[in-house]
Design a protein around this motif. Structure first.
Motif, PDB file in Angstrom:
ATOM      1  N   GLY A  50      39.717  36.097  49.632  1.00  0.00           N
ATOM      2  CA  GLY A  50      38.815  36.797  48.820  1.00  0.00           C
ATOM      3  C   GLY A  50      39.370  38.095  48.480  1.00  0.00           C
ATOM      4  O   GLY A  50      38.417  38.937  47.835  1.00  0.00           O
ATOM      5  N   GLU A  51      40.449  38.517  48.790  1.00  0.00           N
ATOM      6  CA  GLU A  51      41.032  39.930  48.316  1.00  0.00           C
ATOM      7  C   GLU A  51      41.280  40.045  46.918  1.00  0.00           C
ATOM      8  O   GLU A  51      41.652  39.211  46.373  1.00  0.00           O
ATOM      9  N   PRO A  52      40.942  41.082  46.463  1.00  0.00           N
ATOM     10  CA  PRO A  52      41.347  41.414  45.149  1.00  0.00           C
ATOM     11  C   PRO A  52      42.864  41.609  44.745  1.00  0.00           C
ATOM     12  O   PRO A  52      43.710  42.207  45.729  1.00  0.00           O
ATOM     13  N   VAL A  53      43.470  41.030  43.870  1.00  0.00           N
ATOM     14  CA  VAL A  53      44.984  40.798  43.510  1.00  0.00           C
ATOM     15  C   VAL A  53      45.081  41.321  41.982  1.00  0.00           C
ATOM     16  O   VAL A  53      44.320  40.949  41.098  1.00  0.00           O
ATOM     17  N   GLU A  54      46.031  42.327  41.903  1.00  0.00           N
ATOM     18  CA  GLU A  54      46.370  42.591  40.443  1.00  0.00           C
ATOM     19  C   GLU A  54      47.319  41.745  39.863  1.00  0.00           C
ATOM     20  O   GLU A  54      48.235  41.277  40.494  1.00  0.00           O
ATOM     21  N   ILE A  55      46.796  41.217  38.719  1.00  0.00           N
ATOM     22  CA  ILE A  55      47.467  40.398  37.841  1.00  0.00           C
ATOM     23  C   ILE A  55      48.230  41.238  36.702  1.00  0.00           C
ATOM     24  O   ILE A  55      47.455  41.683  35.858  1.00  0.00           O
TER      25      ILE A  55
END
Length: 114
Positions: free
Chosen positions: A89-94
């Motif tokens: 559920g962690e935010p990931v930069e795409i």
């Protein structure tokens, strides 16, 4: 295709490699297109290969190729965004990237919806 190749492909019980299957499907397409248009198999292959090369070159350079009554090929930039890791559920930069875009023209759409 020689007779023993076609029989081997048709009647073999083992899993065929996708590379071999794609090769034979491509050859079948060249033969069919050539017969319909009165071209030799080698000429049909050369025409299709030249078309593929032209489209790939133009789209890679950021341009577009427009085929009248069929479709247009181009590339679009997909902007950077924030996604989520589905497990934690962690935010990931795409990061931003270029993706191919194909838009069907009206005659092609109408031909599909007969």
């Amino acid at each position: 295709m020689r007779w023993f190749e076609s029989n081997w492909l048709r009647h073999s019980t083992h899993k065929k490699s996708s590379r071999r299957r794609n090769y034979y499907e491509q050859r079948r397409t060249y033969c069919k297109d050539g017969r319909e248009n009165g071209l030799l198999k080698g000429h049909a292959r050369n025409v299709l290969t030249a078309f593929e090369d032209t489209v790939l070159k133009e789209v890679k350079a950021g341009g577009s190729v427009d085929l009248m009554k069929l479709a247009s090929f181009s590339s679009k930039v997909r902007p950077a965004r924030t996604g989520r890791n589905p497990i934690t559920g962690e935010p990931v930069e795409i990061p931003e990237k270029r993706v191919p875009a194909i838009k069907a023209h009206k005659p092609l759409k109408e031909a599909c919806n007969l």
